[in-house]
Design a protein around this motif. Sequence first.
Motif, PDB file in Angstrom:
ATOM      1  N   MET A  59       0.844  -1.172   0.000  1.00 40.25           N
ATOM      2  CA  MET A  59       0.000   0.000   0.000  1.00 40.25           C
ATOM      3  C   MET A  59       0.893   1.241   0.000  1.00 40.25           C
ATOM      4  O   MET A  59       1.879   1.300   0.714  1.00 40.25           O
ATOM      5  N   LYS A  60       0.508   2.198  -0.800  1.00 39.94           N
ATOM      6  CA  LYS A  60       1.263   3.451  -0.883  1.00 39.94           C
ATOM      7  C   LYS A  60       0.380   4.578  -0.351  1.00 39.94           C
ATOM      8  O   LYS A  60      -0.663   4.875  -0.917  1.00 39.94           O
ATOM      9  N   ILE A  61       0.835   5.176   0.750  1.00 42.67           N
ATOM     10  CA  ILE A  61       0.053   6.195   1.443  1.00 42.67           C
ATOM     11  C   ILE A  61       0.755   7.546   1.371  1.00 42.67           C
ATOM     12  O   ILE A  61       1.949   7.646   1.653  1.00 42.67           O
ATOM     13  N   LEU A  62      -0.012   8.565   1.027  1.00 43.59           N
ATOM     14  CA  LEU A  62       0.480   9.931   1.077  1.00 43.59           C
ATOM     15  C   LEU A  62      -0.161  10.602   2.287  1.00 43.59           C
ATOM     16  O   LEU A  62      -1.386  10.627   2.417  1.00 43.59           O
TER      17      LEU A  62
ATOM     18  N   TYR B  26       1.336  18.254  -2.195  1.00 42.13           N
ATOM     19  CA  TYR B  26       0.658  16.995  -2.510  1.00 42.13           C
ATOM     20  C   TYR B  26       0.295  16.857  -3.986  1.00 42.13           C
ATOM     21  O   TYR B  26       0.334  15.766  -4.538  1.00 42.13           O
ATOM     22  N   GLN B  27      -0.032  17.965  -4.649  1.00 38.85           N
ATOM     23  CA  GLN B  27      -0.433  17.875  -6.054  1.00 38.85           C
ATOM     24  C   GLN B  27       0.712  17.465  -6.965  1.00 38.85           C
ATOM     25  O   GLN B  27       0.487  16.969  -8.067  1.00 38.85           O
ATOM     26  N   ASP B  28       1.945  17.627  -6.501  1.00 45.08           N
ATOM     27  CA  ASP B  28       3.110  17.259  -7.306  1.00 45.08           C
ATOM     28  C   ASP B  28       3.437  15.777  -7.232  1.00 45.08           C
ATOM     29  O   ASP B  28       4.155  15.259  -8.081  1.00 45.08           O
ATOM     30  N   VAL B  29       2.919  15.070  -6.206  1.00 47.75           N
ATOM     31  CA  VAL B  29       3.352  13.686  -5.991  1.00 47.75           C
ATOM     32  C   VAL B  29       2.224  12.667  -5.857  1.00 47.75           C
ATOM     33  O   VAL B  29       2.485  11.470  -5.832  1.00 47.75           O
ATOM     34  N   TYR B  30       0.972  13.097  -5.772  1.00 43.35           N
ATOM     35  CA  TYR B  30      -0.123  12.169  -5.436  1.00 43.35           C
ATOM     36  C   TYR B  30      -0.274  11.019  -6.427  1.00 43.35           C
ATOM     37  O   TYR B  30      -0.756   9.951  -6.069  1.00 43.35           O
ATOM     38  N   GLN B  31       0.151  11.190  -7.665  1.00 46.24           N
ATOM     39  CA  GLN B  31      -0.014  10.148  -8.680  1.00 46.24           C
ATOM     40  C   GLN B  31       0.700   8.853  -8.331  1.00 46.24           C
ATOM     41  O   GLN B  31       0.354   7.795  -8.839  1.00 46.24           O
ATOM     42  N   LYS B  32       1.677   8.908  -7.450  1.00 42.52           N
ATOM     43  CA  LYS B  32       2.467   7.726  -7.073  1.00 42.52           C
ATOM     44  C   LYS B  32       1.848   6.948  -5.913  1.00 42.52           C
ATOM     45  O   LYS B  32       2.423   5.969  -5.461  1.00 42.52           O
ATOM     46  N   TYR B  33       0.677   7.397  -5.402  1.00 42.26           N
ATOM     47  CA  TYR B  33       0.113   6.811  -4.185  1.00 42.26           C
ATOM     48  C   TYR B  33      -1.283   6.242  -4.407  1.00 42.26           C
ATOM     49  O   TYR B  33      -1.981   6.615  -5.347  1.00 42.26           O
TER      50      TYR B  33
ATOM     51  N   SER C  28      -7.931  19.139   7.744  1.00 40.68           N
ATOM     52  CA  SER C  28      -9.093  18.376   7.272  1.00 40.68           C
ATOM     53  C   SER C  28     -10.120  19.267   6.570  1.00 40.68           C
ATOM     54  O   SER C  28     -10.905  18.778   5.761  1.00 40.68           O
ATOM     55  N   TYR C  29     -10.076  20.565   6.839  1.00 40.77           N
ATOM     56  CA  TYR C  29     -10.979  21.491   6.152  1.00 40.77           C
ATOM     57  C   TYR C  29     -10.710  21.552   4.648  1.00 40.77           C
ATOM     58  O   TYR C  29     -11.547  22.036   3.884  1.00 40.77           O
ATOM     59  N   ARG C  30      -9.582  21.038   4.188  1.00 39.20           N
ATOM     60  CA  ARG C  30      -9.236  21.016   2.769  1.00 39.20           C
ATOM     61  C   ARG C  30      -9.537  19.659   2.110  1.00 39.20           C
ATOM     62  O   ARG C  30      -9.169  19.410   0.973  1.00 39.20           O
ATOM     63  N   MET C  31     -10.205  18.778   2.849  1.00 40.14           N
ATOM     64  CA  MET C  31     -10.472  17.419   2.376  1.00 40.14           C
ATOM     65  C   MET C  31     -11.189  17.405   1.017  1.00 40.14           C
ATOM     66  O   MET C  31     -10.793  16.681   0.108  1.00 40.14           O
ATOM     67  N   LYS C  32     -12.252  18.175   0.874  1.00 41.63           N
ATOM     68  CA  LYS C  32     -13.015  18.178  -0.376  1.00 41.63           C
ATOM     69  C   LYS C  32     -12.119  18.564  -1.552  1.00 41.63           C
ATOM     70  O   LYS C  32     -12.134  17.909  -2.600  1.00 41.63           O
ATOM     71  N   GLU C  33     -11.316  19.585  -1.361  1.00 43.92           N
ATOM     72  CA  GLU C  33     -10.395  20.044  -2.403  1.00 43.92           C
ATOM     73  C   GLU C  33      -9.382  18.946  -2.768  1.00 43.92           C
ATOM     74  O   GLU C  33      -9.114  18.698  -3.942  1.00 43.92           O
ATOM     75  N   ILE C  34      -8.829  18.293  -1.756  1.00 47.28           N
ATOM     76  CA  ILE C  34      -7.835  17.245  -1.997  1.00 47.28           C
ATOM     77  C   ILE C  34      -8.452  16.095  -2.791  1.00 47.28           C
ATOM     78  O   ILE C  34      -7.865  15.598  -3.753  1.00 47.28           O
ATOM     79  N   LYS C  35      -9.659  15.680  -2.406  1.00 45.30           N
ATOM     80  CA  LYS C  35     -10.336  14.602  -3.133  1.00 45.30           C
ATOM     81  C   LYS C  35     -10.604  15.001  -4.575  1.00 45.30           C
ATOM     82  O   LYS C  35     -10.401  14.213  -5.500  1.00 45.30           O
ATOM     83  N   GLU C  36     -11.075  16.227  -4.793  1.00 50.89           N
ATOM     84  CA  GLU C  36     -11.368  16.695  -6.151  1.00 50.89           C
ATOM     85  C   GLU C  36     -10.109  16.803  -6.999  1.00 50.89           C
ATOM     86  O   GLU C  36     -10.107  16.450  -8.172  1.00 50.89           O
ATOM     87  N   ASN C  37      -9.026  17.292  -6.411  1.00 50.20           N
ATOM     88  CA  ASN C  37      -7.778  17.482  -7.159  1.00 50.20           C
ATOM     89  C   ASN C  37      -7.076  16.173  -7.507  1.00 50.20           C
ATOM     90  O   ASN C  37      -6.349  16.111  -8.497  1.00 50.20           O
ATOM     91  N   THR C  38      -7.268  15.144  -6.672  1.00 48.56           N
ATOM     92  CA  THR C  38      -6.505  13.908  -6.881  1.00 48.56           C
ATOM     93  C   THR C  38      -7.342  12.747  -7.405  1.00 48.56           C
ATOM     94  O   THR C  38      -6.820  11.872  -8.082  1.00 48.56           O
ATOM     95  N   GLY C  39      -8.616  12.699  -7.041  1.00 49.66           N
ATOM     96  CA  GLY C  39      -9.456  11.562  -7.410  1.00 49.66           C
ATOM     97  C   GLY C  39      -9.124  10.298  -6.626  1.00 49.66           C
ATOM     98  O   GLY C  39      -9.619   9.224  -6.936  1.00 49.66           O
ATOM     99  N   LEU C  40      -8.295  10.417  -5.602  1.00 50.82           N
ATOM    100  CA  LEU C  40      -7.903   9.260  -4.785  1.00 50.82           C
ATOM    101  C   LEU C  40      -8.786   9.156  -3.550  1.00 50.82           C
ATOM    102  O   LEU C  40      -9.289  10.163  -3.053  1.00 50.82           O
ATOM    103  N   PRO C  41      -8.944   7.935  -3.013  1.00 48.87           N
ATOM    104  CA  PRO C  41      -9.625   7.801  -1.725  1.00 48.87           C
ATOM    105  C   PRO C  41      -8.816   8.570  -0.675  1.00 48.87           C
ATOM    106  O   PRO C  41      -7.595   8.435  -0.604  1.00 48.87           O
ATOM    107  N   ALA C  42      -9.506   9.402   0.103  1.00 51.37           N
ATOM    108  CA  ALA C  42      -8.824  10.223   1.106  1.00 51.37           C
ATOM    109  C   ALA C  42      -9.728  10.409   2.315  1.00 51.37           C
ATOM    110  O   ALA C  42     -10.950  10.419   2.181  1.00 51.37           O
TER     111      ALA C  42
END
Length: 99
Positions: free
Chosen positions: A1-4, A41-48, A58-72
Amino acid sequence: MKILLVCAGGMSTSILMKKMETYWKENGEELEIKAVGLGEYQDVYQKYDIILVGPQVSYRMKEIKENTGLPADAIPSFDYAVANCPNIMKLARKLYAEK
């Protein structure tokens, strides 16, 4: 498992990251984990596979999910504060199953 792991600056999650690596190794699990700040995180999330977020951002959770498309998900404050690796591992496994 690869976790960011994402937090404000990557410092507090670096401490948690070390404890998680030790815990996973003791339990015979393979883990690749990296701690970064919000600006990175936007520079490296593709590897995780999944993203775990420190409670302070955690207030940025929605943005992180939208920007990466990864389970978060955000690590609960108490688990984060005491580095409750068994609970964090459960959360990581739950997210990984959504992948």
